[in-house]
Write a protein that holds these residues in place. Structure first.
Motif, PDB file in Angstrom:
ATOM      1  N   CYS B  12      38.133  43.122  40.869  1.00  0.00           N
ATOM      2  CA  CYS B  12      37.880  43.251  42.308  1.00  0.00           C
ATOM      3  C   CYS B  12      36.726  42.350  42.729  1.00  0.00           C
ATOM      4  N   ILE B  13      36.926  41.562  43.812  1.00  0.00           N
ATOM      5  CA  ILE B  13      35.839  40.706  44.281  1.00  0.00           C
ATOM      6  C   ILE B  13      35.114  41.319  45.467  1.00  0.00           C
ATOM      7  N   LYS B  17      39.056  43.731  51.995  1.00  0.00           N
ATOM      8  CA  LYS B  17      40.320  43.702  52.725  1.00  0.00           C
ATOM      9  C   LYS B  17      40.997  45.065  52.702  1.00  0.00           C
ATOM     10  N   ARG B  33      37.028  50.444  49.190  1.00  0.00           N
ATOM     11  CA  ARG B  33      36.383  49.331  48.487  1.00  0.00           C
ATOM     12  C   ARG B  33      35.230  49.850  47.627  1.00  0.00           C
ATOM     13  N   PRO B  64      43.918  40.785  47.626  1.00  0.00           N
ATOM     14  CA  PRO B  64      44.161  39.433  47.106  1.00  0.00           C
ATOM     15  C   PRO B  64      44.056  39.351  45.593  1.00  0.00           C
TER      16      PRO B  64
HETATM   17  S1  SF4 Z   1      41.079  44.318  48.533  1.00  0.00           S
HETATM   18 FE1  SF4 Z   1      39.681  45.891  47.862  1.00  0.00          FE
HETATM   19  S2  SF4 Z   1      40.260  46.230  45.753  1.00  0.00           S
HETATM   20 FE2  SF4 Z   1      41.158  44.284  46.338  1.00  0.00          FE
HETATM   21  S3  SF4 Z   1      39.646  42.754  45.725  1.00  0.00           S
HETATM   22 FE3  SF4 Z   1      39.249  43.259  47.839  1.00  0.00          FE
HETATM   23  S4  SF4 Z   1      37.706  44.862  47.722  1.00  0.00           S
HETATM   24 FE4  SF4 Z   1      38.625  44.730  45.738  1.00  0.00          FE
END
Ligand code: SF4
Ligand SMILES: Cc1cc2nc3c(=O)[nH]c(=O)nc-3n(C[C@H](O)[C@H](O)[C@H](O)COP(=O)(O)OP(=O)(O)OC[C@H]3O[C@@H](n4cnc5c(N)ncnc54)[C@H](O)[C@@H]3O)c2cc1C
Ligand code: SF4
Ligand code: SF4
Ligand code: SF4
Lengths: 896, 364
Positions: B12-13, B17, B33, B64
């Motif tokens: 996870c970055i 999103k 998140r 993503p």
């Molecule tokens: S959408 Fe959520 S789970 Fe996916 S990379 Fe972004 S923060 Fe992480």
């Protein structure tokens, strides 16, 4: 001399080509599109220096064009490559541009007339272009090309059938796409009487319309009227005309005379029209009834001709008030267009009784506003259009019992089918196979007409079967008045006086292509030389004469108008083929006033189309069904240096090269599939490259940042759209979007005072010299960087709602903005796969060209090198560097 | 060994999103998140938090990095289930399902009650030739409000000459919600039971009446070799072919709500709309958030069985409010969960909620 092929004319290819050329190598540059420049020429400014992109790239593009060592082939790409030893045998496809680049001067005269409006690729669809176009002013080569993709499925028989060769398919295309003014102007380009023709033309075009072979012919005439109805001719300013000091007299202000006067005036000649009747217009004014052609419509078109500088002198009868000889002496040339104003006689007893009238005189009286008494029962003798005009007029004057008497049958009636239908609808009876033999009066008043029955015998000279009387079949009809309409003759004694040759029937003998009579300086055309015909034929004759008069005045030989092509029909195979492809859709008819209402007054019967119906009807035109150029020929007409050549064909050539440099560049990710962002469905959601075009001075708004004509105030930029993203299959970072977004934000800050700007990012990649500083100054100027990528965009009350978590504060926000710009990632250019396949080049998992890690321009094939975005994301400085590297590797290979 | 979910979670970055997409974000204490972040570091998560997820799937569809946050939630809930640290209502629903094969604990023998009072003959699957099974959702089988849905669809199919059969009391809960509350063991049991029945009777095609069942059968039962469709797909095709013709008219403004499990998660947007569009007089309206962006009604992911702690304006109310503003007279949907969640606030605002089959029945 060593030869190198450079594929792609972006900044990468340009750099490599210029480097190689400077080393004395002969370079061929292939560019798939109409101009070199690639993506960089689409950019407004370049980061981090904010230099104008065009200003930096344009000189390099010019250098390519001027460098003797570089041969530039646009619209060209490689089709096959064979390695022959160390060298390469390359098959090149040169797509034809249908414009001779040796002749084209890039004057742009051809674009405005082209009826095909397409999305400009250069402007990423944010603006239009024509099918014949130059993509942008700085294009190299700066030559027009025609976007012709397929052959027109129909033969455009309409244009060939039209005596004045109206660009029918062109104006139908305009109407079908809602460009009504453009349609009007295209009609006007060949016709000074669009309103008249849109109402009363006999429409020979419709008779041959190829769509008629599938279902119904197009409503060509009614659609013309539609375009006319939506245009205010009185507000059209004639363009400036250079005067010639030559004087021309036109005798007769009918359509032939006025069309001739119009064209002569446009050429700069001083024109005076002499007309015997009190108002100009000829038969249009005095014969055609108001319910078919409102007088005001005609007056408007004549007013425009007067505004061109034409003087119309009414109430002067040439031959009586002034002789033709005198006019001939005062003017440099004379055109005679006096028509065929005399009615023919029936030649039966009692014809001179009061109550028996000539049709033309009758119509003239009604059209002059005189009160004409016709009584209750009226018989009209004849079967032509004039007879029908008389009958329908009489009906409107209040006569109850109106009858048309015709000596043959319906099949032989010369009147137009729709006119006959309208007549019958209005309750007027036609008595066929009948002719009068005598008229009787009671107390000096017409009371009765004796008729005889006819039958059809052998065909006569006209090919129609001759009517012969049936013995002992006389019968009588009681009538209050009789109107005879048996045909028309000319009145030409005044031209005979100066020695102009006449035919036996009294018409003037002319060369039909030039209108020239046997007397020098005297021209003629229209009904006076052909006998009674149609408005559009008269206009055509007037125009042809104007052309030869202009030549005559310049002492040049008369230009013959181009040999006329016969209208072509579709072959049976073509009909079968088209029937399978095109669903049957019948004609949409123009609405009319109800019969009950219309017979009570002289108001116009036909009401005109609604825009929706007009567009639907016009879109039935077969020519409009193809993409790109519809081969209407307008550009050919407009190009003065005759550079347009529709007969060009694609060419294929084989050339040997020592080495190849590939620089096919990149495309951008299409974010339509990210439905949560609404690209393509929500207004105001655009991509970064589209935003570049909107910012650019060479863009559709001339550099004003506008969305639907309004300046947006609240901006939202979203980074990493289609990059670093498994969902779209691109796990890589596109490397340019962080920086171009910062650039966009600073452009907005600079140009729009008080703009509110948000940038959503995951992390900002501003590596290297000057980049981080640029990012910082963008922030400093007041751009809000929000760490967090929006989940979705929806339509809010006053704009677009962006739902985003500001993850550094953990707050969920719904931010309302006017415009959302998606910083879409890069993808290999469409066609890279094919390009690589023909030369066995390997690509990586995303489709970028695979390179050697330590020699980043070397591909898996020795002698083939790559530079720019084609091998992976790069910005302009990196692309330039890679172009240089490719060139040097290329030299190394050649000199081995 | 690091579990699959854990390796995904580690990538996870923290782009956010998922939060931007989540129907619970911002309005409840739930931040998906942040939960992913906590999971990356194995930090403590307050027990009540994972229960907010409605399993709408938006996060997983849009992430993503393919972290699949909603799957991570299921795993978190599993851990809670294992420790027994779960809301009492959920506990009850699980027990009920274990015994009676439906979360309400209604008698399994009554699963076929809905067709007993029908005029038409509804055969057992074994008596059919086509082996086309009409699969009911527990809500439709037992809840008096939703029982009309199978009744309507069965009647319409019969009218259109489409042969089908049912399993009656041999049918068990599909387990879609059970899996989502974290009871994978029970889910597997239900799956085995249903699968065995399908096999026994040689089922060739399943018409699922609820999008939730369709989702489980299609995506979570493994490859059954059976064609699985939602009933709206079948009816839309029948209308197109002309085997059923809506004759009457329905002169109302109807706004369509896309169920998450039918729309977002399974891409069925056009069929329900084409059914509505085939009805004369019906004026279709759209929510500002529709299709892929449809707002979750908060009925899924076990939320049907219990009330979460925080008080906030429910999405169903937001939805109804927009419908009222758009002057809709009827909210139409095609999922029993959505019917149940939307109906209360709708009734309060004086607007009707109708399941698609109800509208169609009125005009046939
Ligand atoms: S959408 Fe959520 S789970 Fe996916 S990379 Fe972004 S923060 Fe992480
Ligand atoms: C929105 C946006 C903003 C940007 N802003 C900046 C910036 O501010 N600063 C910066 O440094 N960089 C910027 N970039 C990056 C920059 O545009 C690229 O680095 C640069 O254009 C790459 O050049 P190129 O020659 O490799 O490819 P391209 O510019 O794509 O050129 C390739 C050319 O090859 C032609 N071609 C393709 N295939 C064939 C074929 N088979 N035969 C013949 N011809 C072919 C194409 O028609 C095209 O003309 C931006 C990019 C985007 C998307
Ligand atoms: S022929 Fe007609 S359509 Fe084609 S480019 Fe020329 S003007 Fe445009
Ligand atoms: S350059 Fe920036 S915006 Fe573009 S993909 Fe990389 S991180 Fe995302
Ligand atoms: S599945 Fe839906 S409710 Fe659950 S965390 Fe994801 S977005 Fe939120």
């Amino acid at each position: 001399m060593n030869k190198v092929l450079v594929v792609g004319g972006g900044i990468g290819g340009i750099t490599a080509a210029l480097e190689l050329a400077s080393c004395g190598v002969s370079v061929t540059m292939l560019e798939e599109g109409p101009s070199i420049g690639g993506r960089m020429i689409q950019l407004d400014k370049t980061f981090p220096t904010l230099d104008c992109s065009t200003c930096t790239l344009s000189p390099k593009m010019v250098e390519v064009a001027l460098n003797h060592n570089i041969e530039l082939l646009s619209w060209a790409k490689p089709m096959a490559v064979k390695k022959a030893g160390q060298k390469f045998q390359v098959t090149i496809l040169k797509k034809s541009r249908y414009v001779d680049i040796m002749k084209c001067t890039a004057c742009g005269s051809c674009f405005p007339g082209c009826p095909v409006v397409m999305k400009s690729e250069f402007n990423m669809g944010t603006g239009p272009r024509k099918a014949i176009y130059i993509p942008f002013p700085q294009a190299i080569p700066n030559k027009a090309s025609i976007d012709k993709r397929e052959d027109r499925p129909c033969k455009a028989a309409c244009v060939d059938a039209c005596p004045i060769h109206t660009n029918v398919l062109g104006y139908l295309k305009h109407i079908s796409e809602g460009r009504f003014t453009d349609a009007y102007m295209l009609i006007r380009a060949t016709n000074p009487f669009p309103s008249v023709c849109g109402r009363v033309c006999y429409a020979p075009c419709e008779q041959v319309c190829n769509r008629g072979q599938l279902d119904d012919p197009l409503a060509i005439r009614d659609l013309k009227r539609f375009a006319v109805d939506r245009f205010d001719l009185d507000s059209l300013e004639p363009s400036q005309i250079q005067k010639t000091e030559k004087k021309v007299a036109v005798i007769g202000a009918g359509p032939a005379g006025l069309a001739c006067a119009h064209d002569l005036a446009v050429e700069g000649h001083e024109v005076t029209v002499f007309e015997v009747l009190p108002e100009p217009g000829g038969m249009l004014r005095y014969a055609i009834p108001e319910y078919r052609l409102p007088k005001e419509e005609l007056r408007k078109e004549i007013r425009y001709i007067e505004r061109l500088g034409v003087t119309i002198r009414c109430g002067i009868e040439v031959g009586n008030d002034v002789t033709l000889d005198a006019i001939k002496n005062d003017y440099d040339a004379v055109f005679v267009g006096t028509g065929a104003p005399k009615g023919l006689l029936l030649d039966v007893e009692g014809e001179n009784l009061p109550g028996v009238m000539d049709g033309l005189k009758f119509l003239r009286a009604v059209n002059s506003g005189e009160s004409v008494e016709t009584g209750k029962s009226v018989a009209i003798i004849g079967g032509g259009n004039t007879a029908i005009d008389c009958a329908r007029t009489v009906r409107r004057l209040g006569s109850e019992n109106v009858k048309v008497i015709y000596r043959r049958t319906r099949d032989e009636m010369p009147a137009a089918h729709e006119e006959i239908e309208a007549l019958l609808q209005e309750g007027i009876e036609i008595q066929f196979l009948t002719t009068p033999v005598c008229f009787y009066a009671d107390n000096g008043k017409l009371s009765r007409m004796e008729c005889i029955r006819m039958k059809l015998g052998e065909p006569d000279a006209s090919g129609r079967r001759r009517p012969v009387p049936v013995e002992n079949s006389e019968f009588s009809i009681s009538v209050d008045s009789v109107i005879t309409s048996l045909g028309q003759a000319t009145q030409t004694s005044f031209v005979e006086e100066i020695g102009v040759l006449l035919a036996k029937n009294g018409t003037i003998e002319v060369n039909p292509l030039t209108g020239l009579t046997n007397v020098e300086g005297i021209f003629a055309g229209g009904d006076v030389s052909t006998g009674p015909a149609y408005v559009v034929d008269a206009i055509a004759a007037g125009q042809r004469a104007a052309l030869s008069i202009s030549c005559y005045l310049k002492n040049e030989p008369a230009t013959m108008t181009k040999a006329v092509k016969k209208p072509e029909r579709l072959t049976e195979d073509e009909v079968v083929d088209l029937t399978a492809k095109i669903p049957r859709v019948g004609r949409i008819h123009m609405p009319e006033i109800s019969v009950k209402e219309r017979v009570t007054n002289f108001g116009e019967v036909a009401i005109g189309y609604s825009p929706e119906d007009a567009m639907a009807e016009a879109s039935r035109c077969l020519a409009g069904h193809i993409e790109g150029c519809i081969q209407c020929g307008e550009c050919e007409k407009l190009c003065e240096v005759r550079a347009v050549d529709h007969t060009m064909r694609d060419e294929i050539v084989d050339i040997e090269y020592d080495s190849i440099v590939l620089a096919p560049g990149f495309d951008l990710y299409d974010p339509t599939e990210k439905r949560e962002y609404g690209y393509g469905t929500l207004e105001g959601v655009i991509t970064g490259i589209e935003f570049e075009r909107i910012c650019s001075v060479t863009g559709p708004t001339g550099g004003d940042i506008l969305l639907n004509g309004k300046t947006p105030r609240r901006f939202y930029f979203i980074q990493c759209v289609g990059s670093r993203d498994r969902q779209s299959g691109a796990r890589f970072c596109s490397r340019v979007c962080c920086m171009y977004t910062a650039k966009h934000a600073s452009i907005v800050k600079d140009r729009i005072k008080g703009a509110e700007i948000y940038v959503s990012y995951i992390d900002v990649r501003a590596y290297g010299k000057g980049y981080e500083e640029f990012y910082k100054s963008t922030q400093e100027s007041g751009t809000f960087y929000i760490r967090g990528i929006p989940g979705e965009i929806t339509k809010g009350e006053n704009g677009l709602l962006v739902r985003v978590e500001n993850m550094l504060s953990g707050e969920m926000r719904e931010i309302e903005v006017d415009i959302v710009i998606l910083a879409t990632g890069v993808r290999p250019r469409k066609g890279t796969e094919e390009l690589c396949n023909i030369m066995s080049i390997e690509r990586d998992e995303y489709g970028f060209i695979k390179v050697d890690s330590i020699t980043p321009s070397r591909t898996n094939v020795a002698g083939i090198f790559v530079c720019g975005m084609a091998s992976g994301p790069k910005d302009v400085p990196d692309t330039v560097a890679s172009g240089g590297e490719a060139a040097s590797r290329c030299m190394e290979y050649i000199n081995q | 060994m690091v579990s699959q979910t854990q390796t995904r979670v580690l990538t996870c970055i923290q782009c956010g999103k998922c939060t931007g997409s989540c129907p619970e974000a911002g309005r409840t204490p739930f931040n998906i998140r942040m939960l992913v972040r906590k999971k990356q570091f194995q930090s403590v998560v307050e027990e009540s938090i994972p229960w907010y997820c409605t399993s709408c799937g938006a996060c997983t569809l849009r992430c993503p990095r393919d972290v699949k946050p909603s799957e991570m939630i299921i795993e978190m809930r599993s851990a809670l289930v294992e420790n027994g640290a779960i809301p009492a209502a959920i506990q009850k629903a699980l027990e009920n399902t274990f015994v009676q094969k439906n979360p309400w604990g209604r008698s399994r023998a009554k699963r076929g009650a809905w067709f007993e009072k029908l005029d038409i003959e509804v055969p057992h699957i074994s008596e059919t030739e086509s082996k086309r099974l009409l699969f009911t959702c527990c809500i439709q089988a037992y809840d008096p409000r939703c029982m009309v849905i199978p009744q309507n669809v069965a009647t319409i199919l019969t009218k259109g000459g489409v042969e089908f059969g049912v399993l009656g009391e041999e049918e068990a809960c599909c387990g879609n919600e059970i899996r989502r509350v974290g009871e994978s063991g029970l889910f597997e049991e239900l799956q085995e039971e249903n699968k065995a029945a399908f096999e026994e009777y040689g089922v060739k095609e399943i018409i699922a009446l609820s999008p939730h069942c369709m989702n489980a059968l299609k995506k979570e039962y493994g490859d059954l070799g059976i064609k699985i469709v939602h009933y709206t797909e079948v009816l839309a095709a029948m209308i197109k072919e002309g085997s059923i013709v809506p004759k009457g008219s329905f002169n109302k403004k109807v706004i369509y709500h896309d169920p998450c499990f039918l729309g977002k998660q399974n891409g069925i947007f056009d069929e329900p709309r084409s059914i509505l569009n085939a009805i004369e007089g019906l004026e279709p309206l759209e929510f500002s958030r529709s299709r892929e962006n449809s707002m979750c009604c908060e009925g899924g992911g076990g939320r049907m069985f219990f009330e979460v702690e925080a008080t906030y304006q429910r999405n169903a109310e937001v939805r109804v409010q927009e419908a009222v503003e758009k002057e809709a007279e009827v909210i139409a949907t095609s999922c029993p969960f959505c019917v149940m969640t939307l109906e209360d606030p709708a009734t309060e605002k004086g607007i009707t909620v109708k399941e698609l089959s109800e509208i169609l029945m009125e005009v046939l």
